[in-house]
Design a protein around this motif. Structure first.
Motif, PDB file in Angstrom:
ATOM      1  N   ALA A  31      34.444 -45.454 -39.383  1.00  0.00           N
ATOM      2  CA  ALA A  31      35.510 -45.775 -40.322  1.00  0.00           C
ATOM      3  C   ALA A  31      35.047 -45.660 -41.773  1.00  0.00           C
ATOM      4  CB  ALA A  31      36.030 -47.183 -40.045  1.00  0.00           C
ATOM      5  N   VAL A  32      33.771 -45.971 -42.036  1.00  0.00           N
ATOM      6  CA  VAL A  32      33.274 -45.945 -43.407  1.00  0.00           C
ATOM      7  C   VAL A  32      33.283 -44.526 -43.979  1.00  0.00           C
ATOM      8  CG1 VAL A  32      30.835 -45.620 -42.778  1.00  0.00           C
ATOM      9  CG2 VAL A  32      31.434 -46.844 -44.898  1.00  0.00           C
ATOM     10  N   MET A  33      33.293 -43.502 -43.110  1.00  0.00           N
ATOM     11  CA  MET A  33      33.259 -42.119 -43.575  1.00  0.00           C
ATOM     12  C   MET A  33      34.652 -41.570 -43.882  1.00  0.00           C
ATOM     13  SD  MET A  33      30.404 -40.471 -41.006  1.00  0.00           S
ATOM     14  CE  MET A  33      30.447 -38.871 -41.826  1.00  0.00           C
ATOM     15  N   ILE A  34      35.703 -42.260 -43.440  1.00  0.00           N
ATOM     16  CA  ILE A  34      37.055 -41.721 -43.557  1.00  0.00           C
ATOM     17  C   ILE A  34      37.470 -41.466 -45.010  1.00  0.00           C
ATOM     18  CG2 ILE A  34      39.491 -42.114 -43.045  1.00  0.00           C
ATOM     19  CD1 ILE A  34      37.787 -41.507 -40.606  1.00  0.00           C
ATOM     20  N   PRO A  35      37.269 -42.417 -45.949  1.00  0.00           N
ATOM     21  CA  PRO A  35      37.712 -42.138 -47.328  1.00  0.00           C
ATOM     22  C   PRO A  35      37.079 -40.884 -47.920  1.00  0.00           C
ATOM     23  CG  PRO A  35      37.249 -44.472 -47.036  1.00  0.00           C
ATOM     24  CD  PRO A  35      36.757 -43.792 -45.800  1.00  0.00           C
ATOM     25  N   GLY A  36      35.787 -40.695 -47.689  1.00  0.00           N
ATOM     26  CA  GLY A  36      35.122 -39.504 -48.224  1.00  0.00           C
ATOM     27  C   GLY A  36      35.632 -38.227 -47.584  1.00  0.00           C
ATOM     28  N   MET A  37      35.924 -38.279 -46.281  1.00  0.00           N
ATOM     29  CA  MET A  37      36.436 -37.101 -45.600  1.00  0.00           C
ATOM     30  C   MET A  37      37.843 -36.763 -46.089  1.00  0.00           C
ATOM     31  SD  MET A  37      34.966 -37.740 -41.742  1.00  0.00           S
ATOM     32  CE  MET A  37      35.100 -36.046 -41.206  1.00  0.00           C
ATOM     33  N   VAL A  38      38.668 -37.790 -46.285  1.00  0.00           N
ATOM     34  CA  VAL A  38      40.015 -37.572 -46.823  1.00  0.00           C
ATOM     35  C   VAL A  38      39.926 -36.960 -48.218  1.00  0.00           C
ATOM     36  CG1 VAL A  38      42.058 -38.766 -47.689  1.00  0.00           C
ATOM     37  CG2 VAL A  38      41.151 -39.317 -45.423  1.00  0.00           C
ATOM     38  N   ARG A  39      38.968 -37.449 -49.011  1.00  0.00           N
ATOM     39  CA  ARG A  39      38.786 -36.919 -50.366  1.00  0.00           C
ATOM     40  C   ARG A  39      38.464 -35.425 -50.324  1.00  0.00           C
ATOM     41  NH1 ARG A  39      34.874 -40.010 -51.467  1.00  0.00           N
ATOM     42  NH2 ARG A  39      36.169 -41.856 -51.685  1.00  0.00           N
ATOM     43  N   ARG A  40      37.623 -35.002 -49.399  1.00  0.00           N
ATOM     44  CA  ARG A  40      37.283 -33.585 -49.273  1.00  0.00           C
ATOM     45  C   ARG A  40      38.496 -32.760 -48.858  1.00  0.00           C
ATOM     46  NH1 ARG A  40      32.766 -30.376 -48.272  1.00  0.00           N
ATOM     47  NH2 ARG A  40      31.695 -31.866 -49.621  1.00  0.00           N
ATOM     48  N   PHE A  41      39.280 -33.271 -47.923  1.00  0.00           N
ATOM     49  CA  PHE A  41      40.501 -32.567 -47.531  1.00  0.00           C
ATOM     50  C   PHE A  41      41.408 -32.360 -48.738  1.00  0.00           C
ATOM     51  CE2 PHE A  41      39.657 -33.951 -43.060  1.00  0.00           C
ATOM     52  CZ  PHE A  41      39.816 -32.713 -42.454  1.00  0.00           C
ATOM     53  N   GLN A  42      41.524 -33.386 -49.581  1.00  0.00           N
ATOM     54  CA  GLN A  42      42.398 -33.284 -50.744  1.00  0.00           C
ATOM     55  C   GLN A  42      41.863 -32.259 -51.752  1.00  0.00           C
ATOM     56  OE1 GLN A  42      45.524 -35.017 -51.444  1.00  0.00           O
ATOM     57  NE2 GLN A  42      45.281 -34.982 -49.221  1.00  0.00           N
ATOM     58  N   GLU A  43      40.552 -32.183 -51.893  1.00  0.00           N
ATOM     59  CA  GLU A  43      39.952 -31.214 -52.815  1.00  0.00           C
ATOM     60  C   GLU A  43      40.270 -29.781 -52.405  1.00  0.00           C
ATOM     61  OE1 GLU A  43      35.839 -32.148 -52.771  1.00  0.00           O
ATOM     62  OE2 GLU A  43      36.041 -33.952 -53.998  1.00  0.00           O
ATOM     63  N   ASN A  44      40.338 -29.527 -51.101  1.00  0.00           N
ATOM     64  CA  ASN A  44      40.576 -28.177 -50.586  1.00  0.00           C
ATOM     65  C   ASN A  44      42.040 -27.942 -50.220  1.00  0.00           C
ATOM     66  OD1 ASN A  44      37.829 -27.598 -50.800  1.00  0.00           O
ATOM     67  ND2 ASN A  44      37.401 -28.364 -48.751  1.00  0.00           N
ATOM     68  N   GLN A  45      42.905 -28.858 -50.609  1.00  0.00           N
ATOM     69  CA  GLN A  45      44.298 -28.803 -50.189  1.00  0.00           C
ATOM     70  C   GLN A  45      44.988 -27.516 -50.638  1.00  0.00           C
ATOM     71  OE1 GLN A  45      46.626 -32.023 -51.743  1.00  0.00           O
ATOM     72  NE2 GLN A  45      48.401 -31.586 -50.484  1.00  0.00           N
ATOM     73  N   PHE A  46      44.714 -27.073 -51.872  1.00  0.00           N
ATOM     74  CA  PHE A  46      45.426 -25.907 -52.394  1.00  0.00           C
ATOM     75  C   PHE A  46      45.083 -24.647 -51.608  1.00  0.00           C
ATOM     76  CE2 PHE A  46      41.405 -25.256 -54.450  1.00  0.00           C
ATOM     77  CZ  PHE A  46      41.343 -23.916 -54.814  1.00  0.00           C
ATOM     78  N   ILE A  47      43.867 -24.561 -51.088  1.00  0.00           N
ATOM     79  CA  ILE A  47      43.466 -23.399 -50.285  1.00  0.00           C
ATOM     80  C   ILE A  47      44.164 -23.424 -48.936  1.00  0.00           C
ATOM     81  CG2 ILE A  47      41.534 -22.271 -49.130  1.00  0.00           C
ATOM     82  CD1 ILE A  47      39.765 -23.414 -51.416  1.00  0.00           C
ATOM     83  N   VAL A  48      44.094 -24.563 -48.271  1.00  0.00           N
ATOM     84  CA  VAL A  48      44.700 -24.691 -46.952  1.00  0.00           C
ATOM     85  C   VAL A  48      46.205 -24.468 -47.029  1.00  0.00           C
ATOM     86  CG1 VAL A  48      45.173 -26.301 -45.064  1.00  0.00           C
ATOM     87  CG2 VAL A  48      42.880 -26.182 -46.057  1.00  0.00           C
ATOM     88  N   GLN A  49      46.849 -24.996 -48.055  1.00  0.00           N
ATOM     89  CA  GLN A  49      48.293 -24.836 -48.185  1.00  0.00           C
ATOM     90  C   GLN A  49      48.676 -23.377 -48.384  1.00  0.00           C
ATOM     91  OE1 GLN A  49      49.448 -27.564 -51.316  1.00  0.00           O
ATOM     92  NE2 GLN A  49      49.870 -29.212 -49.855  1.00  0.00           N
ATOM     93  N   ARG A  50      47.876 -22.630 -49.161  1.00  0.00           N
ATOM     94  CA  ARG A  50      48.179 -21.215 -49.369  1.00  0.00           C
ATOM     95  C   ARG A  50      47.972 -20.419 -48.081  1.00  0.00           C
ATOM     96  NH1 ARG A  50      45.310 -20.063 -55.261  1.00  0.00           N
ATOM     97  NH2 ARG A  50      46.268 -21.826 -56.344  1.00  0.00           N
ATOM     98  N   SER A  51      46.903 -20.707 -47.358  1.00  0.00           N
ATOM     99  CA  SER A  51      46.666 -20.019 -46.084  1.00  0.00           C
ATOM    100  C   SER A  51      47.774 -20.345 -45.088  1.00  0.00           C
ATOM    101  CB  SER A  51      45.311 -20.424 -45.499  1.00  0.00           C
ATOM    102  OG  SER A  51      44.246 -19.982 -46.289  1.00  0.00           O
TER     103      SER A  51
END
Length: 323
Positions: free
Chosen positions: A210-230
């Protein structure tokens, strides 16, 4: 002396606190370091090559011995990276294949330009030009999820570059989505759980503290624009392959987790029906990450398919996931 010991203990405690804070903020650092140690131990090298003006990262594993050159190129899926093939790469190299796994533009350690084109067409072009940059004229081509879509498009558009084709829980055919497009950009624990439930049903909860979830969510958000375009280029439907697959003439392997909640099993079976020369393997009790969570039977079937001479006849079979 006591003062010195106290100072040392405080310094160690401070370092531990800083390390914990850093891992909380960036849990992928530890994941990446562990993965790099694994790759290095398996003889897999990190390499780069210039493709269409971008410094594209890839993993390379050379086969043992001096047999004939047998190149295999592996293409990852949406929001993924080359190292997701880590369980298959060394096994294929041990089987005598020279394995390449690239990070598509925007993914992994490849560039993430703000104005980049991350559509299916652009990633197919990067993949084809990657082969040209390495002077690889004809390869066995494998793709997973979105990477399977890219691989099938490339096999249709550049059949001279593909000897045999392998897809794993692949996108590319029409089906009704039972999840929102925002699934791939989780913004909190609940949306992260929803994504994990789609790609790793009933298996992931013991693996993500559970302690890793915030950091993992943060990474997903950083790459959101790439994933959304793909993902946007996948959603508009102009690149769907339902009516093009009859053009595939090379031998084809289709592997699917029977419990895949992201791209259902019936999509894989329809793909098998549309490609008469295909071999289908269903892996029971496995979800969308078949090539990771059920690697042993997947590797075995992949090597059997690649080594068969003449190519294997059309067939469909099922195996149980390893315990």
């Amino acid at each position: 002396m006591r003062r010195g010991i106290t100072t040392a203990l405080l310094a160690v405690a401070a370092l531990i606190a800083v390390a914990c804070a850093y891992l909380y903020w960036n849990p992928f650092w530890l994941v990446n370091q562990s993965m790099n140690l694994y790759l290095r131990g398996k003889g897999i090298q990190h390499e780069y090559v210039m493709v269409d003006g971008y410094r594209i990262h890839y993993l390379e594993a050379k086969p043992a011995g001096n047999g004939p050159e047998k190149p295999v190129l592996l293409v990852h899926g949406l929001g993924a990276r080359a190292s997701d093939w880590a369980k298959m790469i060394p096994a294929l190299a041990a089987g005598g294949y020279h394995v390449y796994a690239l990070d598509l533009l925007g993914y992994g350690d490849s560039p993430k330009p703000d104005d980049g084109d991350f559509s299916l067409n652009a990633e197919e072009r990067i993949t084809a030009d990657f082969l040209r940059a390495l002077k690889l004229e004809r390869v066995d081509l494998g793709g997973w999820s979105m990477g399977g879509w890219v691989a099938m498009k490339m096999a249709l558009d550049h059949p001279e570059m593909v000897r045999r084709l392998m897809v794993y829980d692949s996108a590319g055919l029409y089906f009704v989505l039972n999840f929102p497009p925002s699934l791939f950009s989780p913004h909190d624990r609940a949306s992260f759980d929803a994504l994990m439930d789609k790609i790793e049903p009933n298996r992931w909860r013991t693996r993500v503290p559970a302690v890793m979830i915030p950091g993992m969510v943060r990474r997903f958000q950083e790459n959101q624009f790439i994933v959304q375009r793909s993902f946007g280029s996948m959603l508009h439907g102009r690149e769907l392959l339902d009516f093009r697959l009859g053009g595939l003439k090379m031998p084809m392997l289709i592997v699917w987790g029977t419990e895949d909640r992201l791209i259902p099993l019936e999509v894989g079976l329809r793909l098998h029906d549309l490609v008469p020369q295909s071999v289908f393997l269903g892996v029971r009790k496995c979800g969308h990450l078949t090539a990771v969570e059920c690697a042993p039977p997947v590797v075995e079937e992949t090597l059997r398919f690649l080594n068969a001479d003449p190519p294997p006849s059309r067939s469909a079979s099922y195996v149980d996931a390893p315990e």
